[in-house]
Design an enzyme around this catalytic site. Structure first.
Site, mmCIF file in Angstrom:
data_model
loop_
_atom_site.group_PDB
_atom_site.id
_atom_site.type_symbol
_atom_site.label_atom_id
_atom_site.label_comp_id
_atom_site.label_asym_id
_atom_site.label_seq_id
_atom_site.Cartn_x
_atom_site.Cartn_y
_atom_site.Cartn_z
ATOM 1 N NE ARG A 283 -3.219 -3.003 0.590
ATOM 2 C CZ ARG A 283 -3.635 -3.791 1.568
ATOM 3 N NH1 ARG A 283 -2.935 -3.897 2.696
ATOM 4 N NH2 ARG A 283 -4.764 -4.465 1.439
ATOM 5 C CG ASP B 121 -2.396 -5.855 -1.101
ATOM 6 O OD1 ASP B 121 -3.532 -5.786 -1.594
ATOM 7 O OD2 ASP B 121 -2.170 -6.346 0.019
ATOM 8 C CG HIS C 74 -5.339 -8.709 -1.464
ATOM 9 N ND1 HIS C 74 -5.923 -7.482 -1.260
ATOM 10 C CD2 HIS C 74 -5.775 -9.505 -0.456
ATOM 11 C CE1 HIS C 74 -6.662 -7.519 -0.164
ATOM 12 N NE2 HIS C 74 -6.601 -8.738 0.335
ATOM 13 C CD GLU D 271 -9.000 -9.150 3.335
ATOM 14 O OE1 GLU D 271 -9.602 -8.616 4.274
ATOM 15 O OE2 GLU D 271 -8.056 -8.602 2.725
#
Length: 760
Positions: free
Chosen positions: A164, A193, A266, A330
């Site tokens: 990030r 990511d 991701h 996720e």
């Protein structure tokens, strides 16, 4: 009195006195297994030298020499002959039988450091350095002692997300130094990511030129609406030479770096560079805001596996770690459900559904890693659809995944979000820098115990250690990372290293106070208000609010006001409890003498006719939004915009139906409640909100209805109605149900969060 009995009494007095002195004069973190103090002192001075008995110790000897020289005005020459004032390093597996263990003996003329192995010597040096830091104001007089020490867990990890936000190599080295100083031996490096790919892969140059950059970055919190962006291209990546440099640097500090290459989710940054790896044809863009995205690697496309294997072929030689982390968390199945290639894979491999397709994906990558003599580690979602044969589980969503994996005889690293996510707020003050969510103070981190009561003794052997994580959506600068991580990482170190029986929060704080100066000297921008006011609210049936304050700060008093003004040292001193029975603003401040510590605590109370009245709910609240205290919806306290002060009551996909009994028939002219609306957090306003009243609890009359909730954040409903007599108030709120297509989290259940049903 016989001499033997007298000697025994004096021995006991000396034992207790010396152990008390340890807590006052030697403050090692993490706490050692055993410390025995003596009355001797060793003084570091210009004649102190380091005795090198073997060339194999040269790396550690040089490290010790440089560390001591940086803290003192002395040079510490390295000698081969026994001097009169010296520090000696040796390895003795008989004297120190535990791996990574050490024994440190400080006497009048020498310091003897014995390790089980070289890493044990290194950790003994770190303890010695901590002692030297604390002796600087005492003329470098070191208390005589014998310390026997070794770790509780073999895996002691701290994570950093660079996907990030990207951080320079110089900061990563400082980060590793701090890990090593507190005996944390694993650096989990989250390298890829949706928002950026951060490692050079020479076979795929577009990962550097495209995937490593995003067009712009969201401003503020993801929950804010509408989203605002800075309009600035952002990115960067670590070249393979830089990776090698960092891995070598870490190995010299006995820190293992575990790389994480995210798959199958991701993946948006990687797809922006190589769109043929996705399920949907067309172009992709590196994500510019935070969250979970539907676009993931296509599990039905063989070129996906070729690409990832090629990536791993370049990653593996750079990292000598046993583990390679593949993420696995996720991963929405939205694209896979409609992708012809993925559906064909499910059919061809005789898989039951998309969850088993994820298991197929993970197991295929594990086999490849095993063929390269490496082991796969992933987040607990890799349990979905069946766990890979040799995979190690990093349990983050709760302890449940780790418990399940341990019972299946898989190795586990415990890293539960509830206690060990350091991107969560460590203070409830409104002016804290923006963070992800939740509230995880230092005390909560320290309270974590990796061995769950659900595990038997045989299962416990599979719990290999613990790790804390720092995700960097809201920490773009190194100093912000330090602020979020320290001193909570010191609590982690004690969880991971020290015996369970030695854990004591008050004792930890007494040592941490000494480490304030150490962290300052190391130029760490740490959170320095870890002893601010803690509080607890309770409510009596009479409607009185009972407020309990406390602080761990020594010699401190808490002064308070109830008139909304900031307290001074001249205002009332809190004693045992406060009673609040009317609307107003309570403020409190810690003082040591006349000097204020920390920030002003503030809490508003709003009294009305429903205060302390029973509420009957048709459906029970869920997850973190299920307060265990009675009167959660009628206590006069308001949930905050960060939804982390335990006041919000939440319903996942279900409607709200709440009935309040006022106890007798009264005149009602105002009804209301607070609603939280953050679509980017899956928190939705109801389709309709209805208030109805009744005198007998059977026959209800509607008095207010609305579908208008304009605010992004807290919508405070205070509806004036024609005065009416009532005893019972019924509140009905229709949940959005399933999040609509095109919205964040589409297809999932919407949260409906309410707080403080207001009646007056």
């Amino acid at each position: 009195m016989p001499k033997t009995k007298l000697f025994f009494i004096f021995s006991l007095m000396y034992f207790f006195t010396s152990n008390y002195s340890f807590s006052q004069s030697i403050s090692i973190i993490p706490k050692p297994v055993s410390v025995q103090l003596t009355q001797e002192k060793f003084t570091l001075n210009s004649s102190t030298s380091i005795l090198q008995t073997s060339a194999s110790f040269s790396k550690n000897v040089q490290f010790l020499q440089e560390a001591l020289h940086s803290l003192t005005p002395f040079s510490f020459p390295i000698l081969e002959n026994t001097p009169s004032n010296f520090i000696q390093i040796s390895i003795d597996t008989t004297k120190v039988s535990q791996k990574e263990g050490y024994q440190l003996v400080i006497s009048k003329n020498s310091i003897q450091l014995t390790g089980h192995d070289e890493v044990g010597v290194f950790y003994g040096i770190q303890s010695l350095i901590q002692i030297v830091y604390q002796s600087k104001n005492q003329g470098f007089n070191l208390s005589g002692c014998r310390i026997d020490d070794y770790p509780r867990f073999t895996y002691r990890g701290l994570h950093l997300d660079v996907g990030r936000n990207f951080f320079p190599l110089s900061f990563l080295k400082k980060y590793i130094d701090l890990l090593a100083f507190y005996k944390i031996n694993t650096f989990h490096w989250h390298l890829t990511d949706d928002q950026g790919w951060r490692i050079e892969i020479k076979k795929y140059p577009r990962l550097q030129s495209v995937a490593a950059f995003r067009d712009e970055t969201i401003i503020g919190h993801k929950k804010d609406s509408p989203h605002r962006f800075d309009g600035k291209k952002y990115g960067g990546f670590y070249g393979q030479d830089e990776v090698k440099e960092l891995v070598k640097y870490a190995s010299e500090k006995y820190v293992t770096i575990i790389p994480e290459i995210e798959m199958p989710g991701h993946a948006q940054a990687a797809l922006s560079a190589y769109p043929h790896l996705g399920c949907v044809s067309g172009s992709y863009k590196t994500a510019t805001f935070w969250g979970v995205f539907d676009d993931v690697f296509c599990a039905g496309n063989d070129s996906t596996f070729t690409f990832l294997q090629d990536v791993l072929d370049e990653v593996i030689p750079l990292f000598p770690s046993k583990y390679i982390h593949i993420g696995g968390d996720e991963c929405p199945k939205t694209r896979w459900k409609v992708c012809p290639k993925c559906q064909k894979r499910i059919k061809d491999e005789h898989l039951a559904d998309e969850h088993e397709l994820q298991s197929y994906f993970i197991q295929r990558m594990e086999k490849y890693l095993n063929s390269k003599n490496r082991e796969l580690i992933g987040w607990d979602e890799i349990l979905e659809g069946g766990l890979s044969p040799k995979a190690t589980v990093m349990s983050w969503r709760s302890e449940a995944g780790g418990i399940a994996a341990a019972k299946q005889k898989h190795e586990v690293i415990m890293t539960p979000e509830s206690h060990l996510y350091l991107d969560y707020y460590q203070s409830l003050h409104a002016d804290e820098p923006t963070a992800a969510a939740s509230f995880t103070p230092l005390s909560k981190v320290y309270s974590y115990e990796p061995f769950s009561s659900e595990l038997n003794q045989d299962d416990e052997q599979y719990i290999k250690g613990v790790q804390a994580n720092i995700w960097t959506e809201y920490t773009p600068q190194p100093e912000q990372v330090e602020y979020m991580v320290f001193p909570r990482a010191l609590a982690l170190s004690e969880i991971a290293w020290s015996p369970k029986t030695h854990k004591n929060y008050d004792d930890f704080l007494s040592r941490l106070r000494q480490h304030r100066n150490i962290l300052q000297q190391k130029k760490v921008n740490f959170f320095d208000r870890f002893e601010e006011i803690t509080y607890h609210f309770s409510m009596e049936k009479s409607g009185k609010s009972i407020v309990h304050f406390s602080t761990t700060l020594p010699n401190a008093k808490i002064h308070y006001t109830v008139n909304g003004k900031a307290p001074t040292s001249n205002d009332k001193v809190y004693q045992n409890q406060l009673i609040i029975n009317k609307s107003g603003i309570l403020k409190a401040q810690i003082f040591v003498g006349k000097k204020a510590y920390g920030k002003v605590f503030e809490q508003a109370f709003e009294y009305h006719k429903a205060i302390a009245k029973n509420v009957i709910l048709k459906h029970q609240p869920k997850a973190n939004y299920n307060p265990t205290t009675p009167f959660a919806l009628t206590n006069g306290l308001t949930g905050n915009a960060r939804y982390n002060n335990s006041q919000w009551v939440g319903f996942s996909g279900e409607d709200v139906e709440a009935t309040i009994d006022l106890g007798n028939i009264q005149s009602i002219s105002t009804v209301g409640l607070n609603l939280l609306k953050y679509h980017w957090q899956r928190m939705w306003e109801p389709n309709v909100l209805i208030f109805s009243i009744s005198e007998d609890g059977n026959s209800y009359k509607e008095v207010y209805r609305t579908s208008n909730f304009p605010a992004n954040g807290i919508n405070q409903i205070r509806a004036k109605i024609t005065p009416v007599k009532a005893r019972f108030i019924k509140v009905q709120a229709e949940n959005k149900g399933i999040i609509p297509a095109g919205e964040y989290g589409a297809g999932g259940k919407a949260w409906l969060l309410i707080d403080e049903i207001y009646v007056d």
